[in-house]
Write a protein that holds these residues in place. Structure first.
Motif, PDB file in Angstrom:
ATOM      1  N   LEU A 113      56.249  18.490  59.820  1.00 20.85           N
ATOM      2  CA  LEU A 113      55.260  18.303  60.445  1.00 20.85           C
ATOM      3  C   LEU A 113      55.206  19.204  61.885  1.00 20.85           C
ATOM      4  N   VAL A 114      55.296  20.151  62.416  1.00 25.09           N
ATOM      5  CA  VAL A 114      55.169  20.858  63.962  1.00 25.09           C
ATOM      6  C   VAL A 114      54.500  21.439  64.131  1.00 25.09           C
ATOM      7  N   THR A 115      54.419  21.259  66.629  1.00 26.64           N
ATOM      8  CA  THR A 115      53.902  21.514  66.712  1.00 26.64           C
ATOM      9  C   THR A 115      54.443  22.366  68.042  1.00 26.64           C
ATOM     10  N   PRO A 116      53.545  23.072  68.863  1.00 23.47           N
ATOM     11  CA  PRO A 116      54.150  23.416  69.537  1.00 23.47           C
ATOM     12  C   PRO A 116      53.739  22.733  70.814  1.00 23.47           C
ATOM     13  N   LEU A 117      54.744  22.652  71.805  1.00 29.29           N
ATOM     14  CA  LEU A 117      55.000  22.175  72.979  1.00 29.29           C
ATOM     15  C   LEU A 117      55.475  22.427  74.353  1.00 29.29           C
ATOM     16  N   ILE A 118      56.019  23.546  74.377  1.00 30.30           N
ATOM     17  CA  ILE A 118      56.189  23.828  75.354  1.00 30.30           C
ATOM     18  C   ILE A 118      56.571  26.138  75.623  1.00 30.30           C
ATOM     19  N   ASN A 119      56.838  26.757  74.873  1.00 33.67           N
ATOM     20  CA  ASN A 119      56.790  27.468  75.066  1.00 33.67           C
ATOM     21  C   ASN A 119      55.439  28.230  74.181  1.00 33.67           C
ATOM     22  N   LYS A 120      53.442  28.386  75.226  1.00 37.11           N
ATOM     23  CA  LYS A 120      52.643  27.638  74.090  1.00 37.11           C
ATOM     24  C   LYS A 120      51.740  28.674  74.941  1.00 37.11           C
ATOM     25  N   LYS A 121      52.815  29.630  75.868  1.00 36.13           N
ATOM     26  CA  LYS A 121      51.844  31.278  77.120  1.00 36.13           C
ATOM     27  C   LYS A 121      52.296  31.925  75.624  1.00 36.13           C
ATOM     28  N   ALA A 122      52.362  32.505  74.578  1.00 37.07           N
ATOM     29  CA  ALA A 122      52.528  33.409  73.933  1.00 37.07           C
ATOM     30  C   ALA A 122      50.949  32.493  73.303  1.00 37.07           C
ATOM     31  N   ILE A 123      50.962  31.639  72.538  1.00 34.30           N
ATOM     32  CA  ILE A 123      49.791  31.006  71.590  1.00 34.30           C
ATOM     33  C   ILE A 123      48.567  31.843  72.978  1.00 34.30           C
ATOM     34  N   ARG A 124      48.609  31.371  74.015  1.00 32.17           N
ATOM     35  CA  ARG A 124      47.237  31.084  74.899  1.00 32.17           C
ATOM     36  C   ARG A 124      46.794  32.673  75.069  1.00 32.17           C
ATOM     37  N   ALA A 125      48.247  33.331  74.968  1.00 30.43           N
ATOM     38  CA  ALA A 125      47.744  34.851  75.579  1.00 30.43           C
ATOM     39  C   ALA A 125      47.181  35.397  73.958  1.00 30.43           C
ATOM     40  N   GLU A 126      47.551  35.079  72.650  1.00 27.22           N
ATOM     41  CA  GLU A 126      47.038  35.408  71.634  1.00 27.22           C
ATOM     42  C   GLU A 126      45.765  35.207  71.042  1.00 27.22           C
ATOM     43  N   TYR A 127      45.082  33.962  72.366  1.00 30.21           N
ATOM     44  CA  TYR A 127      44.114  33.704  71.559  1.00 30.21           C
ATOM     45  C   TYR A 127      43.474  34.046  72.929  1.00 30.21           C
ATOM     46  N   LEU A 128      43.487  34.043  74.115  1.00 27.32           N
ATOM     47  CA  LEU A 128      42.745  34.817  74.780  1.00 27.32           C
ATOM     48  C   LEU A 128      42.555  36.729  74.804  1.00 27.32           C
ATOM     49  N   SER A 129      43.364  36.994  73.922  1.00 27.77           N
ATOM     50  CA  SER A 129      43.520  38.215  73.075  1.00 27.77           C
ATOM     51  C   SER A 129      41.863  38.442  72.112  1.00 27.77           C
ATOM     52  N   ALA A 130      42.265  37.792  71.181  1.00 32.93           N
ATOM     53  CA  ALA A 130      41.625  37.884  70.065  1.00 32.93           C
ATOM     54  C   ALA A 130      39.952  37.732  71.023  1.00 32.93           C
ATOM     55  N   ASN A 131      39.638  36.664  71.711  1.00 33.08           N
ATOM     56  CA  ASN A 131      38.706  36.514  72.680  1.00 33.08           C
ATOM     57  C   ASN A 131      37.968  37.206  73.945  1.00 33.08           C
ATOM     58  N   ALA A 132      38.820  38.610  74.242  1.00 35.37           N
ATOM     59  CA  ALA A 132      38.580  39.991  74.103  1.00 35.37           C
ATOM     60  C   ALA A 132      38.598  40.516  72.719  1.00 35.37           C
ATOM     61  N   LYS A 133      38.714  41.222  71.711  1.00 34.00           N
ATOM     62  CA  LYS A 133      38.574  42.082  71.164  1.00 34.00           C
ATOM     63  C   LYS A 133      37.399  41.340  70.855  1.00 34.00           C
ATOM     64  N   GLN A 134      37.305  39.887  70.638  1.00 35.58           N
ATOM     65  CA  GLN A 134      35.807  39.712  69.671  1.00 35.58           C
ATOM     66  C   GLN A 134      34.967  40.096  70.760  1.00 35.58           C
ATOM     67  N   LEU A 135      35.236  39.896  72.449  1.00 40.01           N
ATOM     68  CA  LEU A 135      33.875  40.470  72.641  1.00 40.01           C
ATOM     69  C   LEU A 135      33.581  42.100  72.758  1.00 40.01           C
ATOM     70  N   GLU A 136      35.027  42.836  72.302  1.00 40.50           N
ATOM     71  CA  GLU A 136      34.721  44.167  73.002  1.00 40.50           C
ATOM     72  C   GLU A 136      33.717  44.164  71.216  1.00 40.50           C
ATOM     73  N   SER A 137      34.316  43.475  69.744  1.00 43.72           N
ATOM     74  CA  SER A 137      33.532  44.282  68.980  1.00 43.72           C
ATOM     75  C   SER A 137      31.437  43.727  69.685  1.00 43.72           C
ATOM     76  N   VAL A 138      31.097  42.960  70.204  1.00 46.06           N
ATOM     77  CA  VAL A 138      29.942  42.262  70.493  1.00 46.06           C
ATOM     78  C   VAL A 138      29.598  43.351  71.240  1.00 46.06           C
ATOM     79  N   TYR A 139      30.423  43.531  72.419  1.00 44.19           N
ATOM     80  CA  TYR A 139      29.425  44.942  72.902  1.00 44.19           C
ATOM     81  C   TYR A 139      29.441  45.976  72.239  1.00 44.19           C
ATOM     82  N   ASN A 140      30.207  46.457  71.189  1.00 43.00           N
ATOM     83  CA  ASN A 140      30.268  47.794  70.528  1.00 43.00           C
ATOM     84  C   ASN A 140      29.187  48.157  69.360  1.00 43.00           C
TER      85      ASN A 140
END
Length: 534
Positions: A393-420
């Motif tokens: 059972l593992v969870t991210p503790l320190i290097n969360k920037k990559a996960i945060r960036a992936e999440y924000l990128s998915a949100n941006a692509k979702q907005l792209e799909s909405v506007y498209n």
């Protein structure tokens, strides 16, 4: 005595505190998930097409695209009062032209670009199957053998030299190793990350098929438009031949009048120049016919050849009556809107997948089988039986920037799909309005031009008779013939544009799509078919 009683309680408290700290360390990273950005609302569309067409520029538009209201428009053969959309009609039912429908059928079978899109659909389907198996346990079966030589000057070698593997039988050095069994690795999909990824792939599979269907509607429209353009060029060629014949007669009259001393060389030269001009235009029209035929041949994936066309009179050529239905039917009929909708749903699922990466990940690995130093002992049970099991059972503790960036990128692509999606819906509505209004306006223009043509035809006849009887100058005959030919050419072009407008209006309503999701291996259960909007 009290110490003995309290000591276990102290140990239990320490263990409880340790558990709380461990759980907090696992859950804490998920407490600072960034908030999602929301899309701006799209434009509000009228509830009916007729309201948008007839509304004054200064008026206000109310209603939404999902509201039900009936809309009609007059097509090529008059108005149609029907709540149904012409986009729901098949190609044969709409065009009612055997030659054209046969050309379309050949294109759907042989067109290479369509075959490329079919392969893209197959790739998307394979991705669904790959994602479908990702959340299931990975079980492998196999065996192996090896040889292990231990140094006597190591702990393992020194211990092995003092032990017997069987009574009075020391451990071999090197020691053979034979094994056979099953291994399991399972990433438990606690937060539905793997299943959401599977559902997103399923949505993209349908989007790929809708992209192919959208190409089919455009392919059908392109072939039909070129087909009617070819018929128009035939009519143009026929008009040129009649005009040349008419001008040739006037040229002969001018020569006869000159020989009789009642005319001049100037009239002969002017009529001759007009004949040569139209003969040159005839050659250009023949070239246009060849190029139009080859555009159709290319779409049908065949070598250049003559294209069969209808024998019906061009001016009386009619397609089907256009019925607009309601704007909400575009959501069902237009493949590009359905494609954008599926991509929007897939983007929403991608956001859920990215969000799940903030939470703990649980994996289980296990193995069971037989292991022995000699093959004759390999299947001795239970002595040769070996097994292991472990859970992480593992969870991210320190290097969360990559996960945060992936999440924000998915949100941006979702907005792209909405506007498209908003753009595609508005574009579809605008295309219908533009093309249907073009059909109606060109229909009215054709009626007026027919009246103009009748008057010019009478003027040519009158000018020719007057010139023959020396009561009119050759210039009047030339101008009358030129105006008559120009009016016929304009009428042909207008009729061609009207037919093209009907074809494009049919395509804008989603017509011409005779294909659906292609058959293939079993896809995930119906859960992926009805994902909520993000």
């Amino acid at each position: 005595m009290n110490l003995l009683v309290r000591f276990p309680n102290i140990k239990r408290q320490k263990y409880t505190i340790a558990r709380v700290i461990a759980c907090g360390a696992l859950i804490l990273p998920s407490c600072r998930i960034p908030e999602l950005r929301q899309a701006d609302p799209g434009p509000v569309l009228p509830a009916s097409f007729t309201g948008a067409i007839n509304e004054a520029p200064s008026g206000t538009v109310s209603g939404t695209i999902s509201e039900a209201a009936s809309g009609t428009v007059s097509g090529l053969v008059g108005p149609s009062i029907s709540p149904d959309s012409s986009g729901q009609l098949g190609v044969e039912e709409f065009y009612k032209d055997r030659v054209l429908t046969q050309l379309i059928d050949q294109a759907l079978v042989n067109n290479r670009e369509l075959k490329v899109l079919n392969e893209e659909v197959q790739v998307a389907r394979s991705e669904v199957l790959a994602r479908q198996g990702a959340y299931l346990p990975f079980v492998t079966a196999g065996g192996g053998t090896g040889l292990d030589l231990s140094s006597r000057f190591t702990r393992d070698g020194a211990v092995d030299s003092q032990l017997d593997i069987r009574p009075n039988q020391p451990i071999h050095n090197p020691l053979p190793d034979f094994r056979m069994g099953l291994n399991l690795f399972w990433r438990l999909d606690i937060w539905r990350a793997l299943r959401n990824a599977r559902d997103a792939a399923a949505q993209r599979y349908i989007a790929a098929s809708e992209k192919r269907n959208d190409f089919v509607t455009r392919l059908v429209a392109e072939i039909a438009e070129n087909y009617y353009g070819l018929v128009a060029l035939d009519k143009r060629l026929e008009t040129l031949n009649k005009t040349i014949e008419l001008q040739q007669q006037s040229l002969e009259i001018a020569i006869a009048k000159k020989d009789a001393g009642r005319g001049t060389e100037l009239a002969v030269q002017r009529f001759q120049a007009e004949v040569r001009k139209n003969q040159s235009e005839k050659l250009i029209t023949l070239q246009d016919i060849i190029e139009t035929e080859n555009r159709i041949n290319f779409r049908l994936n065949r070598v250049p050849m003559s294209v069969e066309r209808t024998s019906a009179d061009f001016y009386d050529l009619n397609i089907n009556t256009l019925s607009l239905g309601v704007p909400s039917q575009l959501l069902q009929n237009r493949p590009d809107i359905r494609q954008a909708e599926r991509e929007l749903q897939a983007a929403g699922l991608d956001v859920k997948v990215a969000r799940a990466h903030f939470f703990p990940d649980l994996t289980i690995s296990a193995g069971v089988g037989y292991q022995a130093f000699n093959p004759k002992y390999l299947f001795n049970t239970p002595e040769a039986l070996a097994a292991n099991v472990a859970g992480d059972l593992v969870t991210p503790l320190i290097n969360k920037k990559a996960i945060r960036a992936e999440y924000l990128s998915a949100n941006a692509k979702q907005l792209e799909s909405v506007y498209n999606y908003q753009r595609v819906v508005l574009n579809a509505f605008t295309e219908v309005i533009n093309r249907v209004s073009m059909v109606e306006n060109y229909r009215k223009s054709i009626e007026i031009k027919k009246q103009q043509l009748a008057a010019l035809e009478a003027s040519v006849d009158s000018a020719s008779k007057l010139f023959q009887n020396a009561r009119a100058e050759y210039v009047e005959v030339l101008l009358a013939q030129r105006d008559f030919m120009d009016a016929r050419m304009v009428l042909i072009d207008t009729k061609r544009q009207q037919l093209g407008a009907v074809v494009n209006a049919y395509q804008a309503l989603g017509g011409g799509n005779s294909l659906s999701v292609p058959p293939g291996p079993a896809l995930p259960p119906h859960r992926w078919r009805k994902q909520p909007q993000p």
